[in-house]
Each structure stands twice: as C-alpha cells, then as structure tokens.
Design an enzyme around this catalytic site. Structure first.
Site: not given
Ligand code: PLP
Ligand code: COI
Length: 339
Positions: A80, A183, A219
C-alpha cells in the site's frame, strides 16, 4: 522505564528506545539505520511541510501466549505504501526493505510489546517524507523513511464495544479521483473538523458518504465500513476510501466461515437492512457500530438494540485476534514471526 499500565493504555504516543531510518539521496535508498533520537532535523522549506508530500502506514505487532512476536501482514502495508508512492510521486521502497525495517524496529523495542492477555499491542508507524528544500510545487528529490513504534490500547471507546457514528454531509475527506485511496496526511487534515464536530456531539466518529453524490457509503473516519445481513459480509467499493488490510482480511475470514462476501456500492438507505455493522482497521480492529445517525435526514440506523456486538462481528473479531496472537492457526500465512 516507568511502569507501563498495559491494560489501561490509550491509543497514544509513548516514547520507546529506537526508531529505524533510511534516507533516499542521489536517486537511491541507503542502508537502514537504528536511531535513538525522537526528533527529525528538517529544513523549513522541506516539501513535506508545504505541499504535503508525505505518506504513512499503520500495522501492529503482538506478543503470543507462546512468547513469540507476531507482525500482522507487513507485506500488505509495504504494497500500500508503494501504491501511495506511485500516487504522489515518491520513490518506492521494496517490500523486502520495508519488512526488514519493520522487523528491526520491533525487535529493538521488544520490551515495549504489551504482554499477552492485556488486549494491548505494539503499533508500528512507518512514515515517508519529501525532505528537499524548495518552494516550487514539484516532487522532492530527497526523502526520509522512518518507522517508530508505540504500545497502544483501543482506538475507539471500550475496544470491542458498540459506539454511535454520525453521517457528515458538510465535509468530505477525499474526492472521487483524489487521494482517498492513498495513506497521505492531507486526507486526515481534511477530516479533523468533521471528526471534532462528531466528538463534540457525543459520537465516536464521523461517517462519510461518497463526495460526488452523497448517496453511497464511503468509510468511518480512519476505518472501513462493513455490514452483515442474510449471511453476507457487505463492504463499500469506492474510489475514495483507503484499501484496508483489516477489511481485506475480514473478507477472507468471512468467506472461510461460509459467508458470502460482496464489495459494491452501498446506498445510504441500505443501512436500514443490515443486522450488524462495524468499523474496521488496524487501530480500530473491529469496532462494532451501535447506530449511525443522519441528522439532516432525521434518520437513525440502529444495528444493536441491546448495546452488544452482534454474533458474526464477534466471531470475526475473535478469529482475527486469534490469528494475530497465535491462538488460531495462520492458514493464510498472514503473520511474520520474530523469534
Ligand atoms: N480507512 C482509513 C481512512 C484509515 O486511516 C485506515 C487505517 O489505516 C483504515 C481505513 C483501515 O486500514 P487498515 O486496516 O489497513 O489499517
Ligand atoms: C490505522 O488504523 O493504522 C490508522 O492509521 C488509523 C489512524 C490512527 C489514522
């Protein structure tokens, strides 16, 4: 070190012993360096500070009952970050280098990994920033990649407990063809106001609809959304949400449990039909949703009448956590073990 109260950790920053750094100069990445300095020496004209050329990641390490350290799907975060790099023109780090850096920083801070059974984990935060001094809007030449770690507790109140969310119609975190799938810090800056308003109104988090039509589910703050109905796991397909590693894992686990999985547009009205709903992410894990309010439409979509998480969300949560802690077999090879 001051005693850490592992069972009562919040999702905050606690200083640890080391971070890992790697510099990109003259068109190539250097060697990984272990560093004990918490601060970064940065030029005031650095591109990341002015034009937001920066990306971050988030993943976790866990201590198992067997004493082993498990890192959950670091290759997915590497991939990612590479996608984000392509999105905002930063040099990509190889998966190999990324995973090596993650292992190095976790191992060096081993004493900060919360013990098994505390519900806490070691949050791993990779960061990539454009460091060249310039005022023209174009990509940086030099970059710094850093990973730090910090022990954390639950992101949302109560951990695996239901919480209320609120639909925000006055703000978007990202545009349909914008940077929502990457991200980058700018998405989070864009969410701060809506997030504060939601908190001030007593909600756990703000809930976004698609920015173009305000019709479909996007989301929940910093977590993806899923709904459960008719033995089906339904999650949004959208060009403006972050592809969540947790959601991808839950889709697989749902399939393993015999659920149907659908990734498609979800119109807001469909919320009415879900038996359970949750927010999912590395920080959030699964945060079951009690209800989603839409104040402008004077509507409230309720997923838990007794305030308890639903049976399928609970099963998914236990399975995911079981794999992360080593209590369940890792049949999909998601976990990287450090001895
Ligand atoms: N959506 C957003 C905007 C996020 O910041 C996160 C956190 O990382 C997620 C979703 C969930 O992603 P992940 O499961 O890879 O942590
Ligand atoms: C995560 O779930 O890793 C995130 O980045 C969420 C947040 C703390 C920005």
């Amino acid at each position: 070190m001051k005693e850490i109260d592992w069972k009562n950790l919040s999702f905050g920053y606690i200083k640890t012993d080391y971070n890992v750094r790697c510099y990109y100069r003259d068109g190539k990445w250097g060697a990984l360096e272990l560093c004990s300095e918490e601060t970064i020496n940065l030029h005031m004209a650095a591109v990341c500070l002015h034009y937001g050329q920066e990306a971050f990641e988030g993943l976790k390490a866990f201590r198992g009952k067997d004493g082993k350290i498990r890192i959950f799907r670091p290759e997915e975060n590497a991939a990612r970050l590479q996608s984000t790099c392509r999105g905002i023109l930063m040099p990509e780090l190889s998966t190999e280098k990324f995973v090596e850096a993650v292992k190095m920083v976790v191992k060096a801070n081993e004493r900060f990994i919360p013990p098994y059974g505390t519900g806490a984990s070691l949050y791993i935060r990779p960061l990539l920033i454009g460091t060249s001094a310039q005022v023209g809007v174009h990509p940086s030449e030099d970059y710094l990649f850093v990973i730090f770690v910090t022990p954390v507790g639950p992101y949302f109140k109560g951990g695996f407990a239901t919480n209320p969310y609120v639909i925000t119609r006055d703000y978007d975190r990202s545009a349909p063809l914008g940077t929502g799938i990457y991200k980058v810090g700018g998405n989070y800056a864009a969410s701060l106001k809506a997030n504060k308003l939601a908190h001030d109104a007593g909600y756990s988090c703000e809930f976004y609809l698609d920015a173009k039509e305000k019709k479909y589910i996007d989301e929940c703050g910093a977590a993806n959304f899923f709904g459960i109905k008719n033995n089906t796991y339904v999650t949004p397909k959208s060009t403006s949400i972050l592809p969540s590693v947790t959601n991808k894992s839950l889709m697989q686990l749902a399939e393993d449990m015999g659920l149907k999985v659908e990734r498609r547009q979800i119109p807001e009205e469909e919320l009415e039909t879900f038996e359970e709903a949750g927010a999912c992410g590395t920080a959030a894990v699964i945060s079951p949703i009690e209800r989603i309010d839409d104040p402008e439409k004077n509507k409230s979509y309720v997923f838990s009448k007794d305030g308890k998480p639903g049976p399928i969300s609970t099963k998914l949560f236990k399975k995911l956590q079981g794999i992360q802690l080593g209590d369940e077999p890792d049949i999909h090879n998601w976990v990287t073990i450090i001895d």
